[in-house]
Motif scaffolding. Structure first.
Motif, mmCIF file in Angstrom:
data_model
loop_
_atom_site.group_PDB
_atom_site.id
_atom_site.type_symbol
_atom_site.label_atom_id
_atom_site.label_comp_id
_atom_site.label_asym_id
_atom_site.label_seq_id
_atom_site.Cartn_x
_atom_site.Cartn_y
_atom_site.Cartn_z
ATOM 1 N N LEU A 30 0.458 -1.137 0.026
ATOM 2 C CA LEU A 30 0.332 0.032 -0.470
ATOM 3 C C LEU A 30 0.734 1.799 -0.151
ATOM 4 C CD1 LEU A 30 -3.125 0.373 0.140
ATOM 5 C CD2 LEU A 30 -2.246 1.167 2.340
ATOM 6 N N VAL A 31 0.480 1.756 -0.750
ATOM 7 C CA VAL A 31 1.327 3.520 -1.384
ATOM 8 C C VAL A 31 0.141 4.260 -0.981
ATOM 9 C CG1 VAL A 31 2.533 5.113 -2.951
ATOM 10 C CG2 VAL A 31 2.742 2.104 -2.542
ATOM 11 N N ALA A 32 0.362 5.238 0.201
ATOM 12 C CA ALA A 32 -0.454 6.110 0.324
ATOM 13 C C ALA A 32 -0.119 7.498 0.304
ATOM 14 C CB ALA A 32 -0.845 5.799 1.942
ATOM 15 N N LYS A 33 -0.915 8.482 -0.448
ATOM 16 C CA LYS A 33 -0.241 10.021 -0.572
ATOM 17 C C LYS A 33 -1.616 10.731 -0.367
ATOM 18 C CE LYS A 33 3.235 8.881 -3.607
ATOM 19 N NZ LYS A 33 4.261 9.222 -5.246
ATOM 20 N N GLY A 34 -0.911 11.396 0.337
ATOM 21 C CA GLY A 34 -1.960 12.656 0.527
ATOM 22 C C GLY A 34 -1.313 14.533 0.864
ATOM 23 N N LEU A 35 -1.958 15.482 0.965
ATOM 24 C CA LEU A 35 -1.247 16.949 1.272
ATOM 25 C C LEU A 35 -0.472 16.508 2.177
ATOM 26 C CD1 LEU A 35 -4.365 18.582 1.055
ATOM 27 C CD2 LEU A 35 -2.807 18.428 -1.275
ATOM 28 N N PRO A 36 0.880 17.428 1.905
ATOM 29 C CA PRO A 36 1.270 18.052 0.486
ATOM 30 C C PRO A 36 2.028 17.042 -0.311
ATOM 31 C CG PRO A 36 2.507 18.566 2.541
ATOM 32 C CD PRO A 36 1.489 18.134 3.363
ATOM 33 N N CYS A 41 -5.347 18.510 -7.270
ATOM 34 C CA CYS A 41 -5.777 19.546 -7.835
ATOM 35 C C CYS A 41 -4.693 19.650 -9.028
ATOM 36 C CB CYS A 41 -6.323 20.466 -7.498
ATOM 37 S SG CYS A 41 -8.027 20.520 -6.435
ATOM 38 N N ASP A 42 -3.300 19.495 -9.105
ATOM 39 C CA ASP A 42 -2.178 19.790 -10.293
ATOM 40 C C ASP A 42 -2.279 18.375 -10.396
ATOM 41 O OD1 ASP A 42 0.095 19.573 -11.215
ATOM 42 O OD2 ASP A 42 0.866 20.434 -9.138
ATOM 43 N N THR A 43 -2.512 18.284 -11.568
ATOM 44 C CA THR A 43 -3.411 16.630 -12.414
ATOM 45 C C THR A 43 -0.759 16.308 -12.845
ATOM 46 O OG1 THR A 43 -4.302 18.060 -13.895
ATOM 47 C CG2 THR A 43 -2.687 16.011 -15.087
ATOM 48 N N SER A 44 -0.178 17.157 -12.871
ATOM 49 C CA SER A 44 1.081 16.701 -12.956
ATOM 50 C C SER A 44 1.973 16.027 -11.734
ATOM 51 C CB SER A 44 2.359 18.130 -13.480
ATOM 52 O OG SER A 44 2.023 18.927 -14.201
ATOM 53 N N ALA A 45 1.243 16.128 -10.578
ATOM 54 C CA ALA A 45 1.242 15.740 -9.276
ATOM 55 C C ALA A 45 0.456 14.968 -8.971
ATOM 56 C CB ALA A 45 0.696 17.356 -8.305
ATOM 57 N N VAL A 46 -0.307 14.247 -9.773
ATOM 58 C CA VAL A 46 -1.244 12.860 -9.891
ATOM 59 C C VAL A 46 -0.485 12.175 -10.545
ATOM 60 C CG1 VAL A 46 -3.444 11.518 -11.210
ATOM 61 C CG2 VAL A 46 -3.306 14.573 -9.565
ATOM 62 N N ALA A 47 0.233 12.651 -11.772
ATOM 63 C CA ALA A 47 0.462 11.784 -12.655
ATOM 64 C C ALA A 47 2.306 11.544 -12.209
ATOM 65 C CB ALA A 47 0.880 12.158 -14.149
ATOM 66 N N LEU A 48 2.714 12.411 -11.362
ATOM 67 C CA LEU A 48 4.240 11.899 -11.029
ATOM 68 C C LEU A 48 3.634 10.778 -9.693
ATOM 69 C CD1 LEU A 48 7.256 12.303 -10.714
ATOM 70 C CD2 LEU A 48 6.773 14.059 -9.740
ATOM 71 N N SER A 49 2.930 11.094 -8.728
ATOM 72 C CA SER A 49 3.130 10.099 -8.154
ATOM 73 C C SER A 49 2.258 8.436 -8.468
ATOM 74 C CB SER A 49 1.246 10.670 -7.269
ATOM 75 O OG SER A 49 2.200 11.907 -6.868
ATOM 76 N N VAL A 50 1.548 8.900 -9.394
ATOM 77 C CA VAL A 50 1.354 7.311 -10.288
ATOM 78 C C VAL A 50 2.036 6.954 -9.990
ATOM 79 C CG1 VAL A 50 -0.450 6.304 -11.101
ATOM 80 C CG2 VAL A 50 -1.105 8.442 -9.743
ATOM 81 N N ARG A 51 2.910 7.203 -11.234
ATOM 82 C CA ARG A 51 4.063 6.671 -11.655
ATOM 83 C C ARG A 51 5.066 6.034 -10.730
ATOM 84 N NH1 ARG A 51 2.847 10.316 -16.318
ATOM 85 N NH2 ARG A 51 2.833 9.586 -18.154
#
Length: 111
Positions: A30-36, A41-51
């Motif tokens: 399990l990889v859990a991520k949240g603010l900060p 809301c930041d598409t680039s941050a979502v893409a980076l985190s998923v990758r």
């Protein structure tokens, strides 16, 4: 035994994500991520985190859930609950990953 299932859970600071993190199985990474660390809301941050997480599935538990405050701060609530969820959906679709999106049963009247 096969490789463990790798799950990315967003919204780690919230109640739902905290519950999910607390009940993980032995054969799950399990990889859990949240603010900060992750702002959906930041598409680039979502893409980076998923990758970076390399999940087999994403559980989007990130949301603006303070109902009374959401009625006062509509822009932020809309950004998180609409644009943020759309970002997670778009990124996971682009990568061919399944996503589970959890939402509230509270419905705004639209007025």
């Amino acid at each position: 035994m096969g490789k463990p299932l790798r799950i990315l859970v967003t919204g780690v600071g919230g109640q739902l994500a905290s519950e999910l993190v607390g009940c993980r199985a032995a054969d799950v990474i399990l990889v859990a991520k949240g603010l900060p660390q992750l702002d959906i809301c930041d598409t680039s941050a979502v893409a980076l985190s998923v990758r970076e997480a390399g999940p087999d599935i994403v559980v989007n538990a990130a949301a603006y859930t303070a109902v009374d405050k959401a009625e006062e701060d509509r822009e932020l609530a809309y950004a998180v609950n609409h644009h943020g969820a759309a970002n997670v959906a778009r990124v996971t679709a682009d990568l061919g990953l399944p996503v589970v999106h959890v939402s509230t049963d509270y419905v705004y009247s639209g007025t």
